[in-house]
Design a protein around this motif. Structure first.
Motif, PDB file in Angstrom:
ATOM      1  N   PRO A   1       0.793  -1.250   0.000  1.00  0.00           N
ATOM      2  CA  PRO A   1       0.000   0.000   0.000  1.00  0.00           C
ATOM      3  C   PRO A   1       0.819   1.291   0.000  1.00  0.00           C
ATOM      4  N   ARG A   2       2.155   1.160   0.017  1.00  0.00           N
ATOM      5  CA  ARG A   2       2.967   2.368  -0.089  1.00  0.00           C
ATOM      6  C   ARG A   2       3.196   2.770  -1.549  1.00  0.00           C
TER       7      ARG A   2
ATOM      8  N   LEU B   1       2.686   6.380  -2.569  1.00  0.00           N
ATOM      9  CA  LEU B   1       3.704   7.295  -2.028  1.00  0.00           C
ATOM     10  C   LEU B   1       4.920   7.329  -2.949  1.00  0.00           C
ATOM     11  N   TYR B   2       5.384   6.158  -3.350  1.00  0.00           N
ATOM     12  CA  TYR B   2       6.540   6.096  -4.239  1.00  0.00           C
ATOM     13  C   TYR B   2       6.209   6.687  -5.606  1.00  0.00           C
TER      14      TYR B   2
ATOM     15  N   LEU C   1       3.515  13.693   2.455  1.00  0.00           N
ATOM     16  CA  LEU C   1       4.367  12.542   2.777  1.00  0.00           C
ATOM     17  C   LEU C   1       5.459  12.328   1.730  1.00  0.00           C
TER      18      LEU C   1
ATOM     19  N   SER D   1       9.262  12.276   2.712  1.00  0.00           N
ATOM     20  CA  SER D   1      10.058  11.084   2.385  1.00  0.00           C
ATOM     21  C   SER D   1      11.298  11.442   1.569  1.00  0.00           C
TER      22      SER D   1
ATOM     23  N   ALA E   1      13.973  12.722   3.895  1.00  0.00           N
ATOM     24  CA  ALA E   1      14.650  11.612   4.585  1.00  0.00           C
ATOM     25  C   ALA E   1      15.577  10.869   3.627  1.00  0.00           C
TER      26      ALA E   1
ATOM     27  N   GLY F   1      12.017   7.604   6.709  1.00  0.00           N
ATOM     28  CA  GLY F   1      11.646   7.740   5.303  1.00  0.00           C
ATOM     29  C   GLY F   1      10.560   6.796   4.822  1.00  0.00           C
ATOM     30  N   PRO F   2      10.477   6.606   3.512  1.00  0.00           N
ATOM     31  CA  PRO F   2       9.386   5.820   2.919  1.00  0.00           C
ATOM     32  C   PRO F   2       9.449   4.336   3.281  1.00  0.00           C
ATOM     33  N   ALA F   3      10.614   3.840   3.705  1.00  0.00           N
ATOM     34  CA  ALA F   3      10.703   2.458   4.159  1.00  0.00           C
ATOM     35  C   ALA F   3      10.532   2.365   5.676  1.00  0.00           C
TER      36      ALA F   3
ATOM     37  N   CYS G   1       7.349   7.332   7.300  1.00  0.00           N
ATOM     38  CA  CYS G   1       6.514   7.911   6.228  1.00  0.00           C
ATOM     39  C   CYS G   1       5.785   6.815   5.455  1.00  0.00           C
ATOM     40  N   GLY G   2       6.445   5.691   5.256  1.00  0.00           N
ATOM     41  CA  GLY G   2       5.794   4.582   4.565  1.00  0.00           C
ATOM     42  C   GLY G   2       4.616   4.047   5.358  1.00  0.00           C
TER      43      GLY G   2
ATOM     44  N   GLN H   1       2.846   5.753   7.529  1.00  0.00           N
ATOM     45  CA  GLN H   1       1.788   6.774   7.458  1.00  0.00           C
ATOM     46  C   GLN H   1       1.060   6.692   6.110  1.00  0.00           C
ATOM     47  N   ALA H   2       1.815   6.444   5.043  1.00  0.00           N
ATOM     48  CA  ALA H   2       1.192   6.321   3.711  1.00  0.00           C
ATOM     49  C   ALA H   2       0.233   5.130   3.668  1.00  0.00           C
ATOM     50  N   MET H   3       0.622   4.030   4.339  1.00  0.00           N
ATOM     51  CA  MET H   3      -0.268   2.858   4.387  1.00  0.00           C
ATOM     52  C   MET H   3      -1.558   3.173   5.123  1.00  0.00           C
TER      53      MET H   3
END
Lengths: 298, 298
Positions: free
Chosen positions: A32-33, A36-37, A116, A120, A123, B153-155, B158-159, B161-163
């Motif tokens: 579900p990310r 974001l990516y 976000l 991200s 970071a 970060g996204p991993a 932030c990841g 939170q995105a989920m």
């Protein structure tokens, strides 16, 4: 566009390189990310002049640094730049719908994802710089991190953006506009050159010329931005123009007038190039970039 | 609150310490950035359990680390936590008006300032970690930076939170809720313990027990959060509760039921403490923190 052949080649090469790096750092996960990516990729890949990575490259190659290392550091600094654009475009900030000829991230996705995605990318920038893959010497990694963090934070880019909020700028004089821009755009441009010097193992006392160069092109860059905002073409710019004037914000152009502003940007570029007098042909790319900053049309 | 006397003393001490550090890092400048700094101070000073700095302290003191260094690293990690709260509270995200019994930053100031205050606190975190004043060894600074950047970060945060955005979480099963929470809150809690181990110069292969401890208390922390969200008192919490249930979001409690969720949190804390079996009395503060995570009422 009046870039020299050498600069044209460097611009094309860096554009491909930075896109490839972001493509690698931002592989979309199957969970579900994913959005974001995708949002990060939307903003980071396929656009922009890549001026900051180009400055890292042009400075670091003077000292014969490793190309992979240069590209990683350039990508980190560009990640900060891209994140700042995503957040600046948000409805609560500049409320822009278009950027680089595409919908802004909050338009293509939504506001929460845009917030976000910016967070991200910030970071990610520090993750890249601190990674041993970027440079074998931890002292270099820590120095790069410290410099970028200062340039990005409240005493740098975020501080400049904060000065630009609200109605305050309507009452700014030339000194205050200069201070705002030195933080908002100047700090990250300065850091790009500084990072090249750090990679080149130039001691701080040997960086005076490069720092003078960076300060002058940063200021010239902003004056040209103000000129393009008044005289430019929205289709070529890929974003809305004349927003500062509409908002009653003071700029170099509104305070100085068009021709004196243009003359000042020319003087700054002459001065920037003069700061490089102790370097030979190996600094020609930096000189070309200085002229390009002046003559760019977007 | 059933904290042991030792933990009560440590909690009080860390609260004072972190407030003092933020007060020092966030001195309000006499220029148009003043509101940005005031907003950062509003969120960063005078509130919160300071669980993450406490974990850095409790871990690093096992190895006899320098107190100033521990406090700086704890402040950096707390800065990331505070920035995440500011951004999570934004109208485009969770849209919360109250936090820690005070108006959220975008309520006390405005949305643009809240976005920039969060962005600035993230940059500040990395500035602190990369600063030679934090640790004399650049290898330690770079390792701390890399670890925190990954966790933020996204991993990581932030990841997670995105989920948690959108409607997806309504369809999550237990494994996905666990994955979401491991990223959203677990990563930063794990980094707090990891930072203590990095400061203690524990080699990665020697960190297995501490990492198991951190993983288990992070998960227990979130289960207790879900329990408090269902059973807690809004006045004591200082924020709105029962938002997950109202939004139809799956939680450990909605998927497991109240009593099985409570039982699982107890088992996790037992397991967390078991991970510390190779440590003696010097790890008692970590053990007290584990029990506190279970028994906290806010």
């Amino acid at each position: 566009m009046s870039a020299s052949p050498a600069l044209q080649a460097a611009l094309a090469e860096i554009a491909t390189e930075i896109d490839a790096r972001f493509d690698q750092f931002l592989a979309v996960p199957d969970d579900p990310r994913a959005d974001l990516y995708r949002a990060m990729r939307h903003a980071a890949i396929g656009g922009g002049k890549r001026l900051r990575p180009l400055l890292v490259h042009a400075t670091a190659q003077i000292f014969g640094c490793d190309r992979d290392c240069i590209a990683r550091v350039g990508t980190a600094i560009e990640a900060i730049h891209v994140y700042s654009l995503i957040h600046d475009d948000l409805p609560a900030m500049d409320d822009d719908d278009m950027r680089r000829g595409k919908p802004t991230v909050h338009k293509a996705f939504d506001e929460a994802t845009a917030i976000l995605a910016g967070d991200s990318l910030q970071a990610l920038a520090f993750e890249i710089l601190a990674d041993p893959a970027t440079h074998p010497d931890p002292f270099v990694r820590a120095e790069l991190t410290l410099d970028l963090a200062r340039a990005a934070g409240p005493a740098g880019m975020c501080g400049g953006q904060a000065m630009d909020l609200g109605a305050a700028r309507a009452g700014f004089d030339l000194a205050m506009v200069g201070r705002l821009q030195a933080l908002k755009t100047g700090a990250l441009i300065a850091t790009s050159v500084e990072a090249g010097a750090i990679l080149g193992r130039v001691a701080p006392e040997g960086r005076t010329g490069l720092r003078g160069y960076a300060r002058d092109i940063g200021l010239a860059f902003q004056i040209v931005d103000d000129l393009l905002d008044v005289e430019g073409d929205e289709a070529a710019a890929g974003k809305k123009l004349r927003k500062d004037a509409d908002a009653g914000k003071k700029t170099f152009v509104s305070l100085l007038g068009i021709e004196p502003a243009r003359e000042r940007s020319r003087l700054l570029i002459d001065q920037a190039i003069a700061h490089l007098r102790h370097y030979g042909r190996e600094a020609d790319l930096l000189r070309d970039i200085a002229r390009f900053v002046l003559e760019r049309d977007r």
